[in-house]
Design a protein around this motif. Structure first.
Motif, short mmCIF file in Angstrom:
data_model
loop_
_atom_site.label_atom_id
_atom_site.label_comp_id
_atom_site.label_asym_id
_atom_site.label_seq_id
_atom_site.Cartn_x
_atom_site.Cartn_y
_atom_site.Cartn_z
N GLU A 182 0.82 -1.22 0.05
CA GLU A 182 0.12 -0.11 0.02
C GLU A 182 0.98 1.34 -0.04
OE1 GLU A 182 -3.70 2.05 2.46
OE2 GLU A 182 -2.87 0.31 3.34
N ILE A 183 0.68 1.96 -1.00
CA ILE A 183 1.49 3.34 -1.10
C ILE A 183 0.58 4.42 -1.67
CG2 ILE A 183 3.54 4.33 -1.66
CD1 ILE A 183 4.38 1.74 -2.89
N SER A 184 0.34 5.52 -0.91
CA SER A 184 -0.59 6.66 -1.62
C SER A 184 0.14 8.05 -0.64
CB SER A 184 -1.97 6.35 -1.11
OG SER A 184 -2.20 6.67 0.04
N PRO A 185 -0.47 8.85 -1.03
CA PRO A 185 -0.25 10.23 -0.11
C PRO A 185 -0.48 10.17 1.12
CG PRO A 185 -0.65 10.86 -2.67
CD PRO A 185 -1.07 9.36 -2.38
N LEU A 186 -1.60 9.24 1.51
CA LEU A 186 -1.98 8.92 2.98
C LEU A 186 -1.38 7.78 3.51
CD1 LEU A 186 -5.71 9.87 2.64
CD2 LEU A 186 -3.85 11.26 3.43
N CYS A 187 -0.69 7.29 2.78
CA CYS A 187 0.15 6.07 3.49
C CYS A 187 1.62 6.05 2.97
CB CYS A 187 -0.56 4.90 2.96
SG CYS A 187 0.28 3.21 3.66
N LEU A 188 2.23 6.61 3.88
CA LEU A 188 4.05 6.69 3.67
C LEU A 188 4.84 5.61 4.28
CD1 LEU A 188 4.10 10.45 4.70
CD2 LEU A 188 3.56 9.32 2.61
N ASN A 189 4.18 4.68 4.74
CA ASN A 189 4.74 3.65 5.40
C ASN A 189 6.10 3.01 4.71
OD1 ASN A 189 3.11 3.88 7.56
ND2 ASN A 189 1.95 1.86 7.17
N ARG A 227 -5.51 18.03 4.43
CA ARG A 227 -4.28 18.60 4.15
C ARG A 227 -3.91 18.19 2.98
NH1 ARG A 227 -2.61 17.05 9.83
NH2 ARG A 227 -1.28 15.63 8.43
N VAL A 228 -3.76 17.01 2.62
CA VAL A 228 -3.27 16.54 1.49
C VAL A 228 -4.23 16.94 0.25
CG1 VAL A 228 -2.68 14.32 0.25
CG2 VAL A 228 -2.24 14.51 2.50
N LYS A 229 -5.55 16.75 0.38
CA LYS A 229 -6.17 17.54 -0.71
C LYS A 229 -6.11 18.62 -0.97
CE LYS A 229 -11.06 17.24 -1.75
NZ LYS A 229 -12.51 17.10 -1.44
N LYS A 230 -5.81 19.65 0.00
CA LYS A 230 -5.58 20.85 -0.29
C LYS A 230 -4.33 21.17 -0.98
CE LYS A 230 -4.58 25.58 2.18
NZ LYS A 230 -4.75 26.16 3.37
N ALA A 231 -3.23 20.36 -0.74
CA ALA A 231 -2.04 20.53 -1.33
C ALA A 231 -2.24 19.90 -2.80
CB ALA A 231 -0.97 19.61 -0.68
N LEU A 232 -2.83 18.84 -2.99
CA LEU A 232 -3.16 18.27 -4.27
C LEU A 232 -3.81 19.26 -5.11
CD1 LEU A 232 -4.13 14.41 -3.22
CD2 LEU A 232 -2.08 15.39 -4.32
N ASN A 233 -4.85 19.97 -4.63
CA ASN A 233 -5.70 20.88 -5.37
C ASN A 233 -4.77 22.02 -6.01
OD1 ASN A 233 -8.31 20.12 -5.97
ND2 ASN A 233 -8.56 20.14 -3.51
N LYS A 234 -4.01 22.41 -4.85
CA LYS A 234 -2.99 23.56 -5.38
C LYS A 234 -2.09 23.24 -6.36
CE LYS A 234 0.81 26.36 -3.07
NZ LYS A 234 1.83 25.63 -4.03
N ILE A 235 -1.41 22.00 -6.44
CA ILE A 235 -0.42 21.48 -7.40
C ILE A 235 -1.52 21.12 -8.68
CG2 ILE A 235 1.13 19.81 -7.97
CD1 ILE A 235 1.76 19.76 -4.80
N LYS A 236 -2.41 20.58 -8.56
CA LYS A 236 -3.36 20.55 -9.74
C LYS A 236 -3.44 21.65 -10.72
CE LYS A 236 -7.68 20.79 -9.76
NZ LYS A 236 -9.21 21.00 -9.55
N PHE A 288 7.50 17.39 -2.20
CA PHE A 288 7.50 17.32 -0.73
C PHE A 288 6.63 18.16 -0.31
CE2 PHE A 288 12.13 15.86 -1.42
CZ PHE A 288 12.27 15.06 -0.46
N GLU A 289 5.94 19.00 -1.11
CA GLU A 289 4.64 19.79 -0.36
C GLU A 289 3.62 18.70 0.13
OE1 GLU A 289 1.84 23.22 -1.71
OE2 GLU A 289 3.41 22.98 -2.86
N ILE A 290 3.24 17.73 -0.95
CA ILE A 290 2.38 16.73 -0.64
C ILE A 290 2.93 15.86 0.48
CG2 ILE A 290 1.21 14.48 -1.48
CD1 ILE A 290 1.54 16.03 -4.29
N TYR A 291 4.26 15.53 0.56
CA TYR A 291 4.77 14.87 1.48
C TYR A 291 4.57 15.33 2.89
CZ TYR A 291 8.13 11.68 3.78
OH TYR A 291 9.07 10.67 4.45
N VAL A 292 5.03 16.53 3.25
CA VAL A 292 4.81 17.23 4.42
C VAL A 292 3.42 17.47 4.69
CG1 VAL A 292 5.27 19.54 5.46
CG2 VAL A 292 7.16 18.49 3.99
N ALA A 293 2.53 17.58 3.87
CA ALA A 293 1.15 17.63 4.23
C ALA A 293 0.57 16.38 4.86
CB ALA A 293 0.19 17.96 2.84
N SER A 294 0.95 15.27 4.24
CA SER A 294 0.88 14.00 4.87
C SER A 294 1.34 13.71 6.14
CB SER A 294 0.95 13.18 3.70
OG SER A 294 0.72 11.69 4.27
N ARG A 295 2.54 14.17 6.50
CA ARG A 295 3.16 13.91 7.48
C ARG A 295 2.48 14.93 8.76
NH1 ARG A 295 8.38 12.49 8.72
NH2 ARG A 295 8.91 14.59 9.40
#
Length: 300
Positions: A182-189, A227-236, A288-295
């Motif tokens: 499992e890997i996604s912007p909401l699963c960083l394991n 948080r992640v959705k906001k970052a994704l929308n900005k970058i979109k 990294f904007e998406i990565y930090v938003a998830s963290r």
């Protein structure tokens, strides 16, 4: 569509079509074969299954559709998984929910999958989950037999930690070709537990299940998801993407391990979005904007 070299005689499409929810799509065999061909026309030739999907029905449903189109199977790479058991009217012999990676079960599952798909070989067979009772010698014997008989070309695992991957690999004649995690912007394991580091070390290409976090990127009200959705929308807006799913896929695709996202949708428009993502190049700042938003906290 980019091709990912798995072995000298095997490559996968960068985007993989997953059939976990096939039975929920309510498609006739003709409708399903049309979907398979539409995805193929987009460059998606690799399909992901598991014996348990759809209450043990998805493989057979897919095989029925394949039988309608002569020659199509040879154009596809079929990946399926085994090792999970649970009680079902479709598997009355299963007495409980457990994992079974015994030699007998692996071989029986592979042979049943061959029958379900109406094919005489599987391109890849994966162990679906880590079994606390996994005996690597038995697994190695099962893999060796299936390979020798031409029933399975290559083998891999799913949801294995680095130590578990290395342990099983050490017993095999032919090394594992992938780890589906499992890997996604909401699963960083996988970024943080050494999984992707090991894939890079071994030159093994990982597959990513639930790359959109099971839809949570779209509909969850969880603080992290927002948080992640906001970052994704900005970058979109910055990259001119049509929707945030394209950005989420592009984020995975940027990783040097060559992550292969599994798109589990029966809607061709959602599949097209994943393909479109292969044309989107994020900057390091955007990644990294998406990565930090998830963290939820800045990187150290």
């Amino acid at each position: 569509m980019e091709r990912i070299k798995i072995k000298d005689d095997l490559d996968f499409s960068r985007i993989i079509h997953g059939y976990w929810r096939l039975m929920e799509w309510k498609l006739s065999s003709n409708e399903l074969i049309n979907l398979i061909e539409e995805a193929y026309d987009l460059g998606i030739t690799t399909v992901d299954h598991a014996d348990i999907y759809g209450n043990f029905c998805c493989e057979e449903k897919f095989g029925e559709a394949l039988s309608l189109k002569k020659g199509l199977r040879e154009k596809l790479q079929i990946v399926t998984k085994c090792g999970i058991k649970f009680p079902s009217e479709n598997r009355p012999e299963n007495k409980s929910h457990c994992y079974d990676t015994s030699k007998e079960h692996i071989i029986k599952s592979a042979e049943r999958s061959l029958k379900n798909f109406n094919t005489d070989y599987l391109d890849a067979l994966l162990i679906h989950r880590v079994d606390a009772l996994l005996n690597p010698e038995e697994v190695a014997e099962a893999f060796h037999k299936l390979k020798k008989e031409g029933k399975v070309r290559y083998f891999g695992v799913s949801n294995f930690l680095p130590s578990q991957f290395n342990m099983l690999n050490s017993y095999l004649d032919n090394e594992l070709i992938t780890n589906q995690v499992e890997i996604s912007p909401l699963c960083l394991n996988a970024f943080e537990d050494g999984t992707l580091d090991l894939m890079l070390e071994k030159r093994v290409k990982p597959m990513a299940w639930s790359p959109l976090a099971g839809g949570k990127l779209f509909n969850s009200l969880d603080e992290r998801a927002l948080r992640v959705k906001k970052a994704l929308n900005k970058i979109k807006e910055e990259v001119g993407a049509r929707d945030i799913d394209e950005v989420a896929y592009a984020w995975l695709l940027m990783h040097p391990s060559k992550i292969m996202p599994i798109v589990g949708s029966g809607k061709i428009e959602r599949i097209k979005s994943a393909v479109q993502a292969t044309e989107i190049l994020l900057t390091r700042d955007q990644w990294f904007e998406i990565y930090v938003a998830s963290r939820g906290i800045d990187i150290p």
